[in-house]
Design a protein around this motif. Structure first.
Motif: not given
Lengths: 288, 195
Positions: A96-99, A145-147, B162, A152-155, B114, A73
């Motif tokens: 759905s996120t701008r990133y 997307d995230f999660s 968002r 550890p790639y959930d972030k 974690y 991010i």
């Protein structure tokens, strides 16, 4: 673990039933990272258990991670188009996120994504859904997307893999398998085969993997071996041939039955005509 | 007026109309952008449970407390990318103890420290377990609890919705009395003496 493939196929001669099963072996691994080579990792964990009749299936997100296609991010600077467009995508979706939207624009081009959005919106007004994902490039369907990926790639935002043909060929050559595929499978009975090496039928692999042998993220089984795929395909061909013969026989019997019925009907018709003629003769002679 | 003049007016009207539509679309997008609901993570740290003792030995004691977090934004999804706790007790304040903190989701407890990213919509709350460990290698832990003053503990949550990702921070105080009470409730400590 066994996969059961049951379906009906439409052919020119009619509907045939396919009823097959094959063995699938999910392979547990450590977390594979961008420091790993996917073909080497498969060799390491599967060793000699793969034969030249097997197909190796590997999860697309793991291939993408080994290719380093994940983004933090902090490294993404969303632009205004990304900030606006993401608002039109469902909350549970990956855009759905701008990133995520910004990374898609970086990968596929801002103009392409915006154009796909406009055309997709117009298409939706006329009842044509899914145009955006067709026009905005492969990554619009593959981005997580995230999660969306295992730790550890959930972030991180994780893309789909690239150079997929090279990847499946290298896996096949490295482990000496019949073939290799990259699959995107989920628990919602959806199995997309992104890439398959020569000789592997994507639709068949999709049916075999439909129950998601990769499991959920925490099961750490990004590799699945489809045992004796070549024999499975042979069985499929045999079953198709047998079913076709059965259909032909059924059709022949049906034709014969119909012909018999037609002959019977003709005979009955002739008898009736004869009877009527005889009756007419009798009544004529009685009148005389 | 001639036909050419009428045609020119008609062309101008079309150009103005198309221009207006384009401007309206952009204004609409801008308004949607401005009015878009934002995810807001709220931690109900003031409603936390009383401290409880998790484990104890001669030189170490662990306490925990539970509280909820929620997405207080409306019609929006918040993704918690990371969440963690920190002790705010430097050695300049008290140098005979070392503190460490562990934060977990009650529904996904893990022992590796974690925090797996997770998403949640507005409405349901998520229960968190905040555990802090006091370790005093040089003396008995009960002696340390006698000497230690209130401990300031922080909670950080990094989330994204968002809108832009952001980090929020909350504090709470674990008082000496509360720690003693937790030990007392666990039956290991009465009137400053080990049972």
């Amino acid at each position: 673990m066994r996969a059961y493939v049951k379906r009906q196929e439409q052919t020119a001669k009619g509907t045939i039933n396919i009823n097959l099963e094959c063995e699938i072996v999910p392979v547990k691994t450590r977390i594979l990272t961008h420091r790993d080579n996917i073909a080497d990792a498969i060799k390491e964990y599967c060793g000699d258990s793969i034969t030249d009749k097997d197909v190796v299936a590997v999860a697309e997100s793991v291939v993408a991670i080994t290719q380093g296609r994940f983004y933090d991010i902090a490294d993404i600077k969303p632009t205004l188009p990304a900030k606006v467009l993401c608002l039109f995508f469902p909350l549970k979706g990956s855009l759905s996120t701008r990133y995520a939207m910004q990374k898609l624009m970086d990968e596929e081009g801002t103009f392409r994504v915006c154009s796909a959005f406009i055309i997709g919106t117009i298409g939706k007004l006329f009842g044509q859904r899914g145009l955006f994902y067709k026009l905005a490039g492969n990554q619009s369907r593959l981005i997580d997307d995230f999660s969306g990926t295992m730790p550890p790639y959930d972030k991180y935002i994780v893309f789909g893999p690239n150079k997929t043909k090279e990847v499946v060929n290298s896996i096949r050559d490295k482990v000496g398998a019949f073939g290799a595929v990259i699959a995107d499978v989920n628990d919602l009975k959806k199995a997309d085969i992104l890439e398959a090496s020569k000789g592997v039928v994507k639709a068949e692999i999709s049916q075999i993997l439909i129950d998601n042998p990769f499991g959920n993220a925490s099961e750490k089984t990004p590799i699945t071996i489809i045992k004796n795929y070549a024999l499975y395909m042979q069985d499929l061909a045999n079953q198709r041939a047998a079913e076709t013969v059965r259909l032909e026989n059924e059709n022949r019997r049906e034709k014969a039955r119909l012909a018999d019925e037609a002959a019977e009907a003709e005979k009955a018709k002739r008898i009736e005509a004869y009877r009527q003629a005889e009756e007419k003769k009798l009544s004529d002679s009685a009148e005389k | 007026m001639s036909n050419n003049a009428l045609c020119a007016i008609s062309n101008t009207a079309w150009a103005v109309l198309i221009g207006l539509i384009i401007i309206l679309i952009f204004v609409g997008l801008w308004v949607k952008h401005r009015l878009a609901e934002k995810a807001r993570i709220a931690a109900f740290i003031n409603e936390r449970t009383a401290l409880k003792m998790e484990q104890i030995d001669n030189n170490k004691v662990a306490f925990y407390t539970e509280f909820d977090i929620a997405n207080s934004g409306k019609r929006n999804e918040a993704m918690v990318l990371d969440a963690f706790g920190r002790s705010e007790m430097p050695k300049e304040q008290y140098d005979k103890a070392r503190l460490s903190v562990r934060l977990e989701r009650a529904t996904d407890r893990r022992d590796d420290g974690y925090m797996e990213a997770f998403a949640f919509f507005d409405g349901p709350r998520e229960k968190m377990i905040y555990t802090f460990t006091v370790e005093s290698p040089s003396q008995s832990i009960l002696q340390t609890i006698e000497e230690i003053k209130d401990i300031k503990l922080a909670l950080y949550i990094h989330s994204v919705g968002r809108d832009d990702g952001f980090i929020r921070r909350w504090y709470f105080i674990a008082t000496q009395e509360e720690m003693k009470k937790a030990l007392n409730d666990a039956g290991v400590y009465t009137n400053a003496r080990v049972c």
